[in-house]
Design a protein around this motif. Structure first.
Motif, PDB file in Angstrom:
ATOM      1  N   GLN A 129       4.387   8.606  38.251  1.00 40.65           N
ATOM      2  CA  GLN A 129       5.691   8.545  38.099  1.00 40.65           C
ATOM      3  C   GLN A 129       6.658   9.718  38.172  1.00 40.65           C
ATOM      4  OE1 GLN A 129       5.233   6.247  34.194  1.00 40.65           O
ATOM      5  NE2 GLN A 129       6.861   4.919  34.911  1.00 40.65           N
ATOM      6  N   ILE A 130       5.835  10.881  37.362  1.00 39.56           N
ATOM      7  CA  ILE A 130       6.406  12.396  37.437  1.00 39.56           C
ATOM      8  C   ILE A 130       6.470  12.710  38.708  1.00 39.56           C
ATOM      9  CG2 ILE A 130       6.290  14.585  36.478  1.00 39.56           C
ATOM     10  CD1 ILE A 130       5.568  13.294  33.838  1.00 39.56           C
ATOM     11  N   GLY A 131       5.397  12.456  39.585  1.00 39.20           N
ATOM     12  CA  GLY A 131       5.595  13.151  41.142  1.00 39.20           C
ATOM     13  C   GLY A 131       6.504  12.254  41.691  1.00 39.20           C
ATOM     14  N   ALA A 132       6.699  10.815  41.456  1.00 40.52           N
ATOM     15  CA  ALA A 132       7.903  10.431  42.233  1.00 40.52           C
ATOM     16  C   ALA A 132       9.394  11.081  41.985  1.00 40.52           C
ATOM     17  CB  ALA A 132       7.937   9.021  41.803  1.00 40.52           C
ATOM     18  N   MET A 133       9.436  11.340  40.566  1.00 38.01           N
ATOM     19  CA  MET A 133      10.609  12.140  40.291  1.00 38.01           C
ATOM     20  C   MET A 133      10.819  13.608  40.884  1.00 38.01           C
ATOM     21  SD  MET A 133      10.806  10.927  36.087  1.00 38.01           S
ATOM     22  CE  MET A 133      12.420  11.359  35.850  1.00 38.01           C
ATOM     23  N   ILE A 134       9.807  14.088  41.059  1.00 36.35           N
ATOM     24  CA  ILE A 134       9.838  15.197  41.639  1.00 36.35           C
ATOM     25  C   ILE A 134      10.271  15.111  43.069  1.00 36.35           C
ATOM     26  CG2 ILE A 134       8.390  17.287  42.708  1.00 36.35           C
ATOM     27  CD1 ILE A 134       6.786  17.111  40.006  1.00 36.35           C
TER      28      ILE A 134
ATOM     29  N   HIS B 183      -8.866  10.945  37.025  1.00 36.48           N
ATOM     30  CA  HIS B 183      -7.831  10.693  37.523  1.00 36.48           C
ATOM     31  C   HIS B 183      -7.584  12.045  38.462  1.00 36.48           C
ATOM     32  CE1 HIS B 183      -6.311  12.150  33.836  1.00 36.48           C
ATOM     33  NE2 HIS B 183      -5.415  12.198  34.454  1.00 36.48           N
ATOM     34  N   ASP B 184      -8.551  12.702  38.943  1.00 41.35           N
ATOM     35  CA  ASP B 184      -8.303  14.214  39.507  1.00 41.35           C
ATOM     36  C   ASP B 184      -7.570  13.863  40.619  1.00 41.35           C
ATOM     37  OD1 ASP B 184      -9.198  16.786  39.459  1.00 41.35           O
ATOM     38  OD2 ASP B 184     -10.291  16.398  41.276  1.00 41.35           O
ATOM     39  N   VAL B 185      -7.749  12.746  41.232  1.00 44.92           N
ATOM     40  CA  VAL B 185      -6.678  12.569  42.566  1.00 44.92           C
ATOM     41  C   VAL B 185      -5.273  12.760  42.187  1.00 44.92           C
ATOM     42  CG1 VAL B 185      -8.507  11.808  44.213  1.00 44.92           C
ATOM     43  CG2 VAL B 185      -7.182  10.088  42.646  1.00 44.92           C
ATOM     44  N   ASP B 186      -5.085  11.838  41.246  1.00 43.80           N
ATOM     45  CA  ASP B 186      -3.495  11.609  40.704  1.00 43.80           C
ATOM     46  C   ASP B 186      -2.885  13.026  40.417  1.00 43.80           C
ATOM     47  OD1 ASP B 186      -3.613   9.098  40.986  1.00 43.80           O
ATOM     48  OD2 ASP B 186      -4.260   8.751  38.932  1.00 43.80           O
ATOM     49  N   VAL B 187      -3.742  14.123  39.523  1.00 44.65           N
ATOM     50  CA  VAL B 187      -3.461  15.566  38.984  1.00 44.65           C
ATOM     51  C   VAL B 187      -3.236  16.159  40.528  1.00 44.65           C
ATOM     52  CG1 VAL B 187      -4.359  17.303  38.011  1.00 44.65           C
ATOM     53  CG2 VAL B 187      -4.756  14.964  36.845  1.00 44.65           C
ATOM     54  N   LYS B 188      -4.078  16.229  41.356  1.00 42.12           N
ATOM     55  CA  LYS B 188      -3.990  16.856  42.553  1.00 42.12           C
ATOM     56  C   LYS B 188      -2.683  16.325  43.410  1.00 42.12           C
ATOM     57  CE  LYS B 188      -8.500  18.149  43.170  1.00 42.12           C
ATOM     58  NZ  LYS B 188      -9.839  17.985  44.075  1.00 42.12           N
ATOM     59  N   ALA B 189      -2.513  15.285  43.544  1.00 38.19           N
ATOM     60  CA  ALA B 189      -1.385  14.854  43.967  1.00 38.19           C
ATOM     61  C   ALA B 189       0.080  15.400  43.187  1.00 38.19           C
ATOM     62  CB  ALA B 189      -1.229  13.138  44.237  1.00 38.19           C
ATOM     63  N   LEU B 190       0.244  15.394  42.082  1.00 34.03           N
ATOM     64  CA  LEU B 190       1.266  15.615  41.360  1.00 34.03           C
ATOM     65  C   LEU B 190       1.364  17.262  41.376  1.00 34.03           C
ATOM     66  CD1 LEU B 190       3.315  15.337  39.031  1.00 34.03           C
ATOM     67  CD2 LEU B 190       1.848  15.765  37.402  1.00 34.03           C
ATOM     68  N   MET B 191       0.364  17.807  41.345  1.00 32.20           N
ATOM     69  CA  MET B 191       0.572  19.481  41.501  1.00 32.20           C
ATOM     70  C   MET B 191       0.931  19.714  43.148  1.00 32.20           C
ATOM     71  SD  MET B 191      -2.657  20.518  39.470  1.00 32.20           S
ATOM     72  CE  MET B 191      -2.807  22.368  40.112  1.00 32.20           C
ATOM     73  N   ARG B 192       0.531  18.917  44.069  1.00 34.11           N
ATOM     74  CA  ARG B 192       0.851  19.237  45.396  1.00 34.11           C
ATOM     75  C   ARG B 192       2.387  18.773  45.613  1.00 34.11           C
ATOM     76  NH1 ARG B 192       1.836  15.739  49.684  1.00 34.11           N
ATOM     77  NH2 ARG B 192       1.157  14.158  48.705  1.00 34.11           N
ATOM     78  N   LEU B 193       2.827  17.812  45.073  1.00 35.85           N
ATOM     79  CA  LEU B 193       4.317  17.413  45.109  1.00 35.85           C
ATOM     80  C   LEU B 193       4.958  18.742  44.496  1.00 35.85           C
ATOM     81  CD1 LEU B 193       4.412  13.590  44.576  1.00 35.85           C
ATOM     82  CD2 LEU B 193       5.025  14.754  46.516  1.00 35.85           C
ATOM     83  N   ALA B 194       4.692  19.093  43.268  1.00 34.11           N
ATOM     84  CA  ALA B 194       5.518  20.244  42.585  1.00 34.11           C
ATOM     85  C   ALA B 194       5.522  21.556  43.710  1.00 34.11           C
ATOM     86  CB  ALA B 194       4.750  20.644  41.249  1.00 34.11           C
TER      87      ALA B 194
END
Length: 126
Positions: free
Chosen positions: A67-72, A92-103
């Motif tokens: 959700q935060i990734g989408a907001m980014i 949920h490492d893949v979620d964390v990596k996706a979030l960091m990638r979007l940031a």
């Protein structure tokens, strides 16, 4: 600030106490921001700082990180403060990596520990 910017707060596992203490220490600065946080982190920040207006999303592993990734991606987040617990496994490492990638892709200031978070918050005051 005429329109409050949004800051996202996430803390994994053993870092939740640190995030609550960080929010308490910087309550005056954080009160100038719209705050979104993943579920448990948001609850802990609200307990520590009842005067802050915190929008709680889902728990990180249940979709909150995304959700935060989408907001980014929609450029709704001005800062991401993400206290990662480096000593525990993250299923949920893949979620964390996706979030960091979007940031990174959207050039969102991101702090992954307290020292960097302090610098990022102070830079916003200048």
């Amino acid at each position: 600030m005429s329109e409050r910017k949004t800051i996202a707060l996430i803390a994994h596992d053993q870092m939740k106490d640190e995030m609550a203490a960080f929010a308490l220490r910087h309550q005056a600065i954080l009160s100038q921001w719209r705050i979104v946080a993943t579920g448990t982190t948001g609850g802990r920040v609200q307990e520590a700082c009842p005067s802050l207006d915190v929008t709680r999303l889902k728990s990180g592993p249940l979709g909150g990180d995304q959700q935060i990734g989408a907001m980014i991606a929609q450029e709704e987040i001005g800062i991401l403060i993400f206290f990662v617990d480096p000593l525990t496994s993250m299923p949920h490492d893949v979620d964390v990596k996706a979030l960091m990638r979007l940031a990174i892709v959207y050039d969102t200031p991101m702090a992954l520990n307290r020292a960097t978070a302090e610098i990022v918050l102070q830079a916003q005051l200048q």
